[in-house]
Design a protein around this motif. Structure first.
Motif, PDB file in Angstrom:
ATOM      1  N   GLU A  99       0.830  -1.209   0.000  1.00 37.75           N
ATOM      2  CA  GLU A  99       0.000   0.000   0.000  1.00 37.75           C
ATOM      3  C   GLU A  99       0.864   1.258   0.000  1.00 37.75           C
ATOM      4  OE1 GLU A  99      -3.306   0.297  -0.604  1.00 37.75           O
ATOM      5  OE2 GLU A  99      -2.911  -1.786  -1.095  1.00 37.75           O
ATOM      6  N   ARG A 155       1.999   1.520  -3.590  1.00 40.37           N
ATOM      7  CA  ARG A 155       0.912   1.967  -4.468  1.00 40.37           C
ATOM      8  C   ARG A 155       0.692   3.473  -4.342  1.00 40.37           C
ATOM      9  NH1 ARG A 155      -3.022  -3.072  -3.333  1.00 40.37           N
ATOM     10  NH2 ARG A 155      -2.776  -4.145  -5.321  1.00 40.37           N
ATOM     11  N   TYR A 196       3.878   5.409  -5.732  1.00 40.85           N
ATOM     12  CA  TYR A 196       3.986   5.315  -7.196  1.00 40.85           C
ATOM     13  C   TYR A 196       2.883   6.120  -7.883  1.00 40.85           C
ATOM     14  CZ  TYR A 196       7.865   2.002  -7.585  1.00 40.85           C
ATOM     15  OH  TYR A 196       9.100   1.415  -7.580  1.00 40.85           O
ATOM     16  N   SER A 197       1.685   6.118  -7.313  1.00 41.83           N
ATOM     17  CA  SER A 197       0.605   6.919  -7.869  1.00 41.83           C
ATOM     18  C   SER A 197       0.968   8.404  -7.815  1.00 41.83           C
ATOM     19  CB  SER A 197      -0.685   6.668  -7.087  1.00 41.83           C
ATOM     20  OG  SER A 197      -1.701   7.532  -7.526  1.00 41.83           O
ATOM     21  N   PRO A 212      -0.882   2.223 -12.630  1.00 43.65           N
ATOM     22  CA  PRO A 212      -1.111   1.131 -11.665  1.00 43.65           C
ATOM     23  C   PRO A 212      -0.491  -0.191 -12.100  1.00 43.65           C
ATOM     24  CG  PRO A 212      -3.126   2.372 -12.003  1.00 43.65           C
ATOM     25  CD  PRO A 212      -2.117   2.894 -13.011  1.00 43.65           C
ATOM     26  N   ILE A 267       3.062  -1.208 -10.553  1.00 46.86           N
ATOM     27  CA  ILE A 267       3.129  -1.835  -9.233  1.00 46.86           C
ATOM     28  C   ILE A 267       2.407  -3.184  -9.229  1.00 46.86           C
ATOM     29  CG2 ILE A 267       1.148  -0.559  -8.330  1.00 46.86           C
ATOM     30  CD1 ILE A 267       4.213  -1.703  -6.350  1.00 46.86           C
ATOM     31  N   GLU A 268       1.291  -3.272  -9.928  1.00 52.29           N
ATOM     32  CA  GLU A 268       0.547  -4.527  -9.926  1.00 52.29           C
ATOM     33  C   GLU A 268       1.362  -5.673 -10.525  1.00 52.29           C
ATOM     34  OE1 GLU A 268      -2.302  -4.665  -8.146  1.00 52.29           O
ATOM     35  OE2 GLU A 268      -1.817  -2.545  -7.800  1.00 52.29           O
TER      36      GLU A 268
END
Length: 167
Positions: free
Chosen positions: A146, A149, A152-153, A159, A162-163
């Motif tokens: 988290e 995420r 990086y956002s 997305p 990271i995914e």
């Protein structure tokens, strides 16, 4: 290091590939996820099925890393800089191998003026403690994922970047 409980998107382990190849873009500051003042993490993978995360832990000289212990094993190799655990009589340098057993309490500190970069494979949780030994913060693969995420956002990564690291 502590996050509030909240609804998280479903985590799906992605095991369709037999390997995950990552390139270490050390100089790209956007990829370093801040953990606390003077410490950051460059993620390589998040193994949500086994509660593990892998990447490079970077610590600046003078950073105040709290005493902590791990609920699982930590395996690492020093890439850059020199460091030790306060009160121990050894110093890690580039090429040094680390194997931590669960439950060993320690306080990380940089030796000298060079930034430390340590490749680590963390299993389980990290529990930060105060002088009395009371747990003050907990981090695990979900917390690190988290944090990554969010960071990086904020840095403008799609997305999918990271995914793709979730295994």
């Amino acid at each position: 290091m502590v996050t509030q409980a909240r609804a998280l998107p479903p985590l799906v382990a992605r095991n369709e590939a037999t390997e995950l190849i990552q390139h270490f873009h050390r100089e790209d500051e956007r990829r370093w996820v801040p953990l606390m003042e003077g410490a950051s993490f460059y993620p390589f993978s998040f193994d949500v099925q086994h509660s593990a995360w892998h990447g490079v832990f970077r610590v600046q000289p003078g950073a105040n890393i709290p005493a902590h212990y791990h609920g699982g094993r930590v395996v690492g190799c020093t890439l850059r800089g020199r460091w030790r655990y306060r009160g121990r009589d050894w110093v890690h340098a580039p090429g040094s191998y680390l194997l931590e057993v669960p439950g060993d309490m320690h306080t990380f500190e940089v030796v000298g003026d060079e930034v430390v970069e340590l490749f680590v494979m963390n299993e389980g949780s990290l529990l930060a403690v105060d002088e009395a030994g009371a747990v003050t913060a907990i981090a695990d693969v979900i917390v690190r994922l988290e944090q990554t995420r969010k960071h990086y956002s904020e840095q403008g990564f799609e997305p999918e970047v990271i995914e793709a690291l979730i295994r």
